[in-house]
Scaffold this motif. Structure first.
Motif, PDB file in Angstrom:
ATOM      1  N   ASN A 155      11.045  58.080  43.554  1.00  0.00           N
ATOM      2  CA  ASN A 155      12.475  58.140  43.264  1.00  0.00           C
ATOM      3  C   ASN A 155      12.961  56.924  42.495  1.00  0.00           C
ATOM      4  OD1 ASN A 155      12.805  60.600  44.546  1.00  0.00           O
ATOM      5  ND2 ASN A 155      13.459  59.710  46.495  1.00  0.00           N
ATOM      6  N   ARG A 156      12.445  55.745  42.823  1.00  0.00           N
ATOM      7  CA  ARG A 156      12.938  54.516  42.211  1.00  0.00           C
ATOM      8  C   ARG A 156      12.252  54.185  40.889  1.00  0.00           C
ATOM      9  NH1 ARG A 156      13.816  50.701  47.578  1.00  0.00           N
ATOM     10  NH2 ARG A 156      14.233  52.484  48.935  1.00  0.00           N
ATOM     11  N   PHE A 157      11.066  54.732  40.694  1.00  0.00           N
ATOM     12  CA  PHE A 157      10.347  54.503  39.440  1.00  0.00           C
ATOM     13  C   PHE A 157       9.934  55.848  38.834  1.00  0.00           C
ATOM     14  CE2 PHE A 157       9.615  50.931  42.313  1.00  0.00           C
ATOM     15  CZ  PHE A 157      10.022  49.860  41.535  1.00  0.00           C
ATOM     16  N   PRO A 158      10.899  56.739  38.571  1.00  0.00           N
ATOM     17  CA  PRO A 158      10.547  58.082  38.095  1.00  0.00           C
ATOM     18  C   PRO A 158       9.785  58.072  36.777  1.00  0.00           C
ATOM     19  CG  PRO A 158      12.891  57.664  37.796  1.00  0.00           C
ATOM     20  CD  PRO A 158      12.362  56.555  38.637  1.00  0.00           C
ATOM     21  N   TYR A 159      10.058  57.084  35.935  1.00  0.00           N
ATOM     22  CA  TYR A 159       9.394  57.000  34.634  1.00  0.00           C
ATOM     23  C   TYR A 159       7.895  56.747  34.765  1.00  0.00           C
ATOM     24  CZ  TYR A 159      10.372  52.099  35.731  1.00  0.00           C
ATOM     25  OH  TYR A 159      10.477  50.884  36.354  1.00  0.00           O
ATOM     26  N   ALA A 160       7.454  56.246  35.936  1.00  0.00           N
ATOM     27  CA  ALA A 160       6.021  56.024  36.151  1.00  0.00           C
ATOM     28  C   ALA A 160       5.280  57.328  36.437  1.00  0.00           C
ATOM     29  CB  ALA A 160       5.805  55.045  37.302  1.00  0.00           C
ATOM     30  N   PHE A 161       6.049  58.392  36.754  1.00  0.00           N
ATOM     31  CA  PHE A 161       5.441  59.668  37.120  1.00  0.00           C
ATOM     32  C   PHE A 161       5.860  60.802  36.189  1.00  0.00           C
ATOM     33  CE2 PHE A 161       5.977  56.949  40.819  1.00  0.00           C
ATOM     34  CZ  PHE A 161       4.690  56.927  41.342  1.00  0.00           C
ATOM     35  N   ALA A 162       6.506  60.458  35.088  1.00  0.00           N
ATOM     36  CA  ALA A 162       6.971  61.473  34.138  1.00  0.00           C
ATOM     37  C   ALA A 162       5.789  62.187  33.496  1.00  0.00           C
ATOM     38  CB  ALA A 162       7.841  60.830  33.064  1.00  0.00           C
TER      39      ALA A 162
END
Length: 255
Positions: free
Chosen positions: A112-119
């Motif tokens: 949730n806090r680092f969504p760009y790491a899992f895009a």
């Protein structure tokens, strides 16, 4: 193996911004505490980070450290995970996703806090985390066994970590009897201690820690997650039992 205390302060660190408390004004380096985190160097030279708070970049630079091979996360509060984006240069150096060990709730919060790491389609320069959910004992680098300890932090369950005969626990307010059995007769017991008096809903204070030490009987205890209300490092150190010490930023212990 070696454990280095990268930070030993509570969520605001010491000095606290804008505070004129005497401890916050201290010139003693041992009274200057970044947010709580530790770095373990294994027998094979692997580097294991415990928690990655907002001071992570500064901690790595201050200690001339330049490698992390795995991250253990105790819980999802910002002072323990919000520095994870600063793992990027090490991820790029390793040319691989960073293994991050945590419980299922924390894994969800990291997403949730680092969504760009899992895009699905990442922008260039985004970090990459390999989240590994901890459900019991696990092994790192083929030979280092980690035993998670179930800790109560106010109303949530968080993780402590035991390896060899050392246990690292932060942000505890209660430890159940079953988990205490895993913590008896340690060589090194690392435990949070917020302040001397005035009970806190989510953290141990000094009298509680000293009672726990009497019960668990570790050879040596080091206190972490310390606020300025605990007092000056050198003064408190003189008041503690012989086998109990305040940790400080940069301290190393071999185990």
């Amino acid at each position: 193996m070696l454990l280095k205390f990268l930070g030993t302060g509570t969520s605001q660190g010491i000095p606290v911004i804008g505070s004129h408390h005497p401890v916050c004004l201290s010139k003693d380096q041992k009274d200057k505490r970044l947010r709580t985190s530790a770095l373990i160097t294994s027998d094979k030279g692997k580097k294991i980070l415990i928690d990655c708070g907002p001071d992570f970049r500064q901690q790595m630079l201050n200690n001339h450290e330049e490698q992390i091979d795995a991250v253990l996360i105790t819980h999802e509060h910002n002072d323990h995970i919000i520095g994870m984006d600063d793992l990027r240069p090490l991820i790029f150096k390793n040319n691989a996703s960073m293994p991050v060990y945590c419980n299922a709730r924390v894994a969800k919060e990291v997403r949730n806090r680092f969504p760009y790491a899992f895009a699905e389609h990442k922008y260039p320069g985004a970090p990459s985390f390999d989240l590994v959910e901890v459900n019991g004992r696990f092994t790192l680098f083929d030979d280092l066994e980690i035993q998670p300890i179930d800790i109560i932090h106010s109303e949530i369950h968080i993780l402590g970590f035991k390896m060899k005969n050392l246990a690292y626990i932060t942000d505890a307010s209660h430890i159940d009897d079953t988990e205490k059995q895993k913590l008896k007769n340690l060589d090194f017991f690392i435990i949070n201690c917020l302040r001397k008096t005035e009970p806190h809903h989510s953290h141990f204070i000094l009298p509680q820690v000293l009672e726990l030490v009497k019960e668990l009987k570790p050879k040596k205890t080091f206190l972490i997650h310390i606020s300025h209300h605990l007092g000056f490092h050198n003064e408190v150190e003189q008041e503690l039992p012989e086998n109990v010490h305040l940790a400080y930023d940069g301290l190393e212990i071999e185990f």
